[in-house]
Design a protein around this motif. Structure first.
Motif, PDB file in Angstrom:
ATOM      1  N   ARG A  95     -16.013 -38.352 -18.958  1.00  0.00           N
ATOM      2  CA  ARG A  95     -16.531 -37.222 -18.174  1.00  0.00           C
ATOM      3  C   ARG A  95     -16.343 -35.905 -18.918  1.00  0.00           C
ATOM      4  NH1 ARG A  95     -14.391 -36.137 -12.751  1.00  0.00           N
ATOM      5  NH2 ARG A  95     -12.371 -36.887 -13.495  1.00  0.00           N
ATOM      6  N   GLY A  96     -15.246 -35.788 -19.639  1.00  0.00           N
ATOM      7  CA  GLY A  96     -15.020 -34.584 -20.427  1.00  0.00           C
ATOM      8  C   GLY A  96     -16.005 -34.468 -21.573  1.00  0.00           C
ATOM      9  N   TRP A  97     -16.230 -35.564 -22.291  1.00  0.00           N
ATOM     10  CA  TRP A  97     -17.151 -35.548 -23.439  1.00  0.00           C
ATOM     11  C   TRP A  97     -18.595 -35.306 -23.012  1.00  0.00           C
ATOM     12  CZ3 TRP A  97     -15.283 -40.469 -26.598  1.00  0.00           C
ATOM     13  CH2 TRP A  97     -13.935 -40.286 -26.944  1.00  0.00           C
ATOM     14  N   ALA A  98     -18.940 -35.713 -21.796  1.00  0.00           N
ATOM     15  CA  ALA A  98     -20.323 -35.563 -21.337  1.00  0.00           C
ATOM     16  C   ALA A  98     -20.752 -34.098 -21.275  1.00  0.00           C
ATOM     17  CB  ALA A  98     -20.482 -36.210 -19.958  1.00  0.00           C
ATOM     18  N   ASN A  99     -19.812 -33.194 -21.035  1.00  0.00           N
ATOM     19  CA  ASN A  99     -20.172 -31.783 -20.877  1.00  0.00           C
ATOM     20  C   ASN A  99     -20.785 -31.180 -22.140  1.00  0.00           C
ATOM     21  OD1 ASN A  99     -19.257 -30.758 -18.061  1.00  0.00           O
ATOM     22  ND2 ASN A  99     -17.549 -32.024 -18.746  1.00  0.00           N
ATOM     23  N   PRO A 100     -20.117 -31.224 -23.301  1.00  0.00           N
ATOM     24  CA  PRO A 100     -20.772 -30.659 -24.495  1.00  0.00           C
ATOM     25  C   PRO A 100     -21.990 -31.463 -24.935  1.00  0.00           C
ATOM     26  CG  PRO A 100     -18.677 -31.697 -25.075  1.00  0.00           C
ATOM     27  CD  PRO A 100     -18.735 -31.642 -23.596  1.00  0.00           C
ATOM     28  N   LEU A 101     -21.988 -32.774 -24.737  1.00  0.00           N
ATOM     29  CA  LEU A 101     -23.134 -33.589 -25.150  1.00  0.00           C
ATOM     30  C   LEU A 101     -24.390 -33.211 -24.373  1.00  0.00           C
ATOM     31  CD1 LEU A 101     -21.512 -37.140 -25.559  1.00  0.00           C
ATOM     32  CD2 LEU A 101     -22.521 -35.717 -27.362  1.00  0.00           C
ATOM     33  N   PHE A 102     -24.279 -33.097 -23.054  1.00  0.00           N
ATOM     34  CA  PHE A 102     -25.458 -32.752 -22.261  1.00  0.00           C
ATOM     35  C   PHE A 102     -25.801 -31.271 -22.378  1.00  0.00           C
ATOM     36  CE2 PHE A 102     -24.720 -36.880 -20.247  1.00  0.00           C
ATOM     37  CZ  PHE A 102     -26.027 -37.354 -20.225  1.00  0.00           C
ATOM     38  N   ALA A 103     -24.830 -30.446 -22.748  1.00  0.00           N
ATOM     39  CA  ALA A 103     -25.151 -29.043 -23.043  1.00  0.00           C
ATOM     40  C   ALA A 103     -26.065 -28.964 -24.257  1.00  0.00           C
ATOM     41  CB  ALA A 103     -23.864 -28.253 -23.284  1.00  0.00           C
ATOM     42  N   ILE A 104     -25.799 -29.759 -25.280  1.00  0.00           N
ATOM     43  CA  ILE A 104     -26.650 -29.787 -26.471  1.00  0.00           C
ATOM     44  C   ILE A 104     -28.064 -30.230 -26.107  1.00  0.00           C
ATOM     45  CG2 ILE A 104     -27.046 -30.977 -28.673  1.00  0.00           C
ATOM     46  CD1 ILE A 104     -23.984 -31.092 -29.002  1.00  0.00           C
ATOM     47  N   ILE A 105     -28.152 -31.295 -25.332  1.00  0.00           N
ATOM     48  CA  ILE A 105     -29.464 -31.811 -24.924  1.00  0.00           C
ATOM     49  C   ILE A 105     -30.224 -30.765 -24.113  1.00  0.00           C
ATOM     50  CG2 ILE A 105     -30.615 -33.536 -23.478  1.00  0.00           C
ATOM     51  CD1 ILE A 105     -28.287 -35.448 -24.283  1.00  0.00           C
ATOM     52  N   GLY A 106     -29.518 -30.108 -23.178  1.00  0.00           N
ATOM     53  CA  GLY A 106     -30.156 -29.092 -22.353  1.00  0.00           C
ATOM     54  C   GLY A 106     -30.664 -27.911 -23.166  1.00  0.00           C
ATOM     55  N   ILE A 107     -29.898 -27.487 -24.149  1.00  0.00           N
ATOM     56  CA  ILE A 107     -30.311 -26.358 -24.991  1.00  0.00           C
ATOM     57  C   ILE A 107     -31.552 -26.719 -25.796  1.00  0.00           C
ATOM     58  CG2 ILE A 107     -29.651 -24.989 -27.018  1.00  0.00           C
ATOM     59  CD1 ILE A 107     -26.758 -25.060 -25.898  1.00  0.00           C
ATOM     60  N   LEU A 108     -31.563 -27.888 -26.405  1.00  0.00           N
ATOM     61  CA  LEU A 108     -32.728 -28.314 -27.186  1.00  0.00           C
ATOM     62  C   LEU A 108     -33.971 -28.422 -26.305  1.00  0.00           C
ATOM     63  CD1 LEU A 108     -31.107 -31.073 -29.439  1.00  0.00           C
ATOM     64  CD2 LEU A 108     -31.823 -28.780 -30.134  1.00  0.00           C
ATOM     65  N   PHE A 109     -33.806 -29.004 -25.150  1.00  0.00           N
ATOM     66  CA  PHE A 109     -34.928 -29.225 -24.235  1.00  0.00           C
ATOM     67  C   PHE A 109     -35.514 -27.912 -23.723  1.00  0.00           C
ATOM     68  CE2 PHE A 109     -35.993 -29.908 -19.615  1.00  0.00           C
ATOM     69  CZ  PHE A 109     -37.218 -30.527 -19.827  1.00  0.00           C
ATOM     70  N   LEU A 110     -34.659 -27.053 -23.159  1.00  0.00           N
ATOM     71  CA  LEU A 110     -35.153 -25.812 -22.557  1.00  0.00           C
ATOM     72  C   LEU A 110     -35.641 -24.822 -23.603  1.00  0.00           C
ATOM     73  CD1 LEU A 110     -32.557 -25.242 -19.682  1.00  0.00           C
ATOM     74  CD2 LEU A 110     -34.874 -26.152 -19.519  1.00  0.00           C
ATOM     75  N   THR A 111     -34.989 -24.763 -24.750  1.00  0.00           N
ATOM     76  CA  THR A 111     -35.448 -23.855 -25.797  1.00  0.00           C
ATOM     77  C   THR A 111     -36.847 -24.238 -26.260  1.00  0.00           C
ATOM     78  OG1 THR A 111     -33.177 -23.476 -26.554  1.00  0.00           O
ATOM     79  CG2 THR A 111     -34.936 -22.883 -28.071  1.00  0.00           C
ATOM     80  N   ASP A 112     -37.085 -25.525 -26.403  1.00  0.00           N
ATOM     81  CA  ASP A 112     -38.415 -25.987 -26.810  1.00  0.00           C
ATOM     82  C   ASP A 112     -39.467 -25.593 -25.780  1.00  0.00           C
ATOM     83  OD1 ASP A 112     -40.144 -27.513 -28.587  1.00  0.00           O
ATOM     84  OD2 ASP A 112     -40.251 -28.987 -26.978  1.00  0.00           O
ATOM     85  N   LEU A 113     -39.156 -25.767 -24.495  1.00  0.00           N
ATOM     86  CA  LEU A 113     -40.115 -25.411 -23.445  1.00  0.00           C
ATOM     87  C   LEU A 113     -40.361 -23.904 -23.380  1.00  0.00           C
ATOM     88  CD1 LEU A 113     -39.035 -27.653 -20.407  1.00  0.00           C
ATOM     89  CD2 LEU A 113     -40.828 -28.085 -22.075  1.00  0.00           C
ATOM     90  N   PHE A 114     -39.280 -23.139 -23.351  1.00  0.00           N
ATOM     91  CA  PHE A 114     -39.404 -21.698 -23.155  1.00  0.00           C
ATOM     92  C   PHE A 114     -40.036 -21.006 -24.358  1.00  0.00           C
ATOM     93  CE2 PHE A 114     -35.449 -21.665 -20.144  1.00  0.00           C
ATOM     94  CZ  PHE A 114     -36.170 -22.403 -19.221  1.00  0.00           C
ATOM     95  N   THR A 115     -39.811 -21.543 -25.549  1.00  0.00           N
ATOM     96  CA  THR A 115     -40.381 -20.924 -26.735  1.00  0.00           C
ATOM     97  C   THR A 115     -41.893 -21.099 -26.773  1.00  0.00           C
ATOM     98  OG1 THR A 115     -38.345 -21.332 -27.973  1.00  0.00           O
ATOM     99  CG2 THR A 115     -40.297 -20.859 -29.266  1.00  0.00           C
ATOM    100  N   ARG A 116     -42.352 -22.243 -26.304  1.00  0.00           N
ATOM    101  CA  ARG A 116     -43.789 -22.492 -26.309  1.00  0.00           C
ATOM    102  C   ARG A 116     -44.493 -21.917 -25.079  1.00  0.00           C
ATOM    103  NH1 ARG A 116     -44.727 -27.786 -26.015  1.00  0.00           N
ATOM    104  NH2 ARG A 116     -42.618 -28.575 -26.017  1.00  0.00           N
ATOM    105  N   ASN A 117     -43.739 -21.602 -24.047  1.00  0.00           N
ATOM    106  CA  ASN A 117     -44.341 -21.076 -22.823  1.00  0.00           C
ATOM    107  C   ASN A 117     -43.278 -20.265 -22.092  1.00  0.00           C
ATOM    108  OD1 ASN A 117     -45.644 -20.540 -20.427  1.00  0.00           O
ATOM    109  ND2 ASN A 117     -45.681 -22.656 -19.718  1.00  0.00           N
ATOM    110  N   GLU A 118     -43.247 -18.948 -22.306  1.00  0.00           N
ATOM    111  CA  GLU A 118     -42.181 -18.132 -21.723  1.00  0.00           C
ATOM    112  C   GLU A 118     -42.240 -18.102 -20.198  1.00  0.00           C
ATOM    113  OE1 GLU A 118     -43.965 -13.578 -21.869  1.00  0.00           O
ATOM    114  OE2 GLU A 118     -42.752 -14.327 -23.522  1.00  0.00           O
TER     115      GLU A 118
END
Length: 410
Positions: A95-118
């Motif tokens: 449960r502790g390790w899941a936090n930074p791992l899913f933070a990385i996934i969330g950053i990659l995912f949302l940055t890709d979306l927001f950069t292509r469509n603000e």
């Protein structure tokens, strides 16, 4: 670290699809399944999208993401080392390790979306508001409003993203429209018990006002006047709470304060866990206590009661800590602490740099998010690392790419 643009993205992922994905991620941001702790359905969407994008080589990193994600990797490394040393229980460890791992996934995912469509930023906020509507639907609205913490816990999470979505439309009525909106909303939130959120709105209005002044003496004078006015309003608020006699968290905290008219005393009462975490860090500064640090002897629970001035001790199995920064250090030691600095400092500096260049429709949103994330960094639970931080970081990077002339420099 370069994010895929609309031209480089796969043909099946159009602008309308990015908006739909952003809305779905926001709408499912409160829905969880129990899989080694709570896993948000929005994170499953993000994971699938990132895997697909990587397989099609349409997802690339830019230098700003590299620094931030390196910080998250350091946090994970610190947790792995600390959990090994402290023999952390497997479930707590994962449960502790899941936090930074899913933070990385969330950053990659949302940055890709927001950069292509603000505009996907606003759609994510809309989904988030809707998600909290479903949460409040489990309760009677009258019961929510009657509770001492009801507005803060149930209603404010709906209104905050809704107001941020509305702010670009308010900007059409002039530069002062959002100053008025955020000030009125902030005062209302404070009176209804959502103190921190109310302060974020009022502080956003203050920052926006200061940004309209030229650098130099005028800003310092304006800041001094605002601080004096803010303290006067604080005194009025304290008197209002103490004289009202209405049972609430605020009355409880002011009643236990040695001097309720000292705002730092309120922080000490409202965020006592911060000082408990500092003590826990002092006890294990290098390697930490491991994920979900255990309070086996009840020592830290007793310390919390002492700080709060309570005679009854509420024993907790874990060391309580309401701070992303301190929890990272307390759990993962000095290595994780270094990662926590890399998680916050670069995007915060980037947000400060890009804010003056933003058009009126975006500036209030990013300033509010910066103030909110700074509070979460110091005074909110560790889980914000995988919920609030990815959205703030992705929004900052996307707006920087478009509106900051030198955004490519780390």
């Amino acid at each position: 670290m370069r994010v895929a643009t609309a031209k480089s993205a796969s043909s099946g992922l159009t602008i309308s699809a990015t908006g739909l994905l952003a809305f779905a991620a926001g709408a499912l941001s409160t829905t969880t399944i129990n899989l080694v702790g709570n896993l948000y359905l929005s994170e499953i969407i993000a994971l699938v999208a990132v895997v697909i994008a990587n397989s099609r080589t349409t997802l690339h990193w830019n230098s700003h993401q590299t620094v931030i994600i390196s910080g998250l990797i350091l946090i994970l490394l610190g947790l792995v080392i600390s959990d090994t040393i402290n023999s952390t229980a497997p479930n707590d460890m994962l449960r502790g390790w899941a936090n930074p791992l899913f933070a990385i996934i969330g950053i990659l995912f949302l940055t890709d979306l927001f950069t292509r469509n603000e505009r996907a930023i606003l759609l994510w906020l809309g989904g988030s508001a809707l998600a909290h509507v479903f949460v409040i639907d489990q309760y009677q609205l009258s019961e929510v409003l009657a509770g001492s913490n009801g507005f803060k816990a149930r209603v404010a999470p709906i209104l905050i993203p809704a107001i941020l979505i509305f702010s670009p439309f308010m900007a059409r009525f002039g530069k002062d429209a959002n100053l008025f909106l955020f000030t009125v909303v902030g005062l209302t939130f404070v009176l209804l018990g959502a103190r921190s959120s109310g302060l974020f709105f009022m502080a956003t209005a203050a920052v926006l006002s200061m940004m309209r002044l030229k650098r130099g003496g005028h800003r310092y004078v304006f800041a001094g006047v605002l601080l004096a006015l803010g303290y006067v309003l604080y005194l009025v608020y304290v008197d209002y709470i103490l004289k009202s006699g209405q049972i609430s968290n605020s009355l409880d905290q002011f009643s236990r304060s040695a001097n309720p008219y000292n705002p730092f005393e309120l922080i000490r009462q409202g965020r006592s866990e911060f000082f408990v975490a500092l003590t826990a860090i002092r006890d294990a500064p290098l390697f930490g206590h491991g994920s979900w640090a255990q309070d086996t002897a009840g020592t830290y629970s007793e310390l919390l009661a002492l700080i709060k001035g309570r005679t009854n001790v509420y024993y907790s199995s874990i060391i309580v800590s309401h701070s992303v920064l301190l929890t990272t250090w307390m759990w993962g030691g000095i290595i994780a602490f270094a990662g926590a600095l890399m998680l916050y400092v670069p995007p915060a500096r980037r947000a400060v740099a890009v804010s003056p260049h933003l058009p009126p429709r975006w500036r209030p949103i990013l300033v509010f998010l910066l103030l909110e994330i700074s509070w979460h960094y110091l005074f909110s639970p560790f889980g914000h690392i995988r919920t609030s931080f990815p959205f703030f970081i992705a929004t900052t990077i996307a707006l920087s790419q478009r509106y900051l002339p030198d955004w490519k420099r780390p």
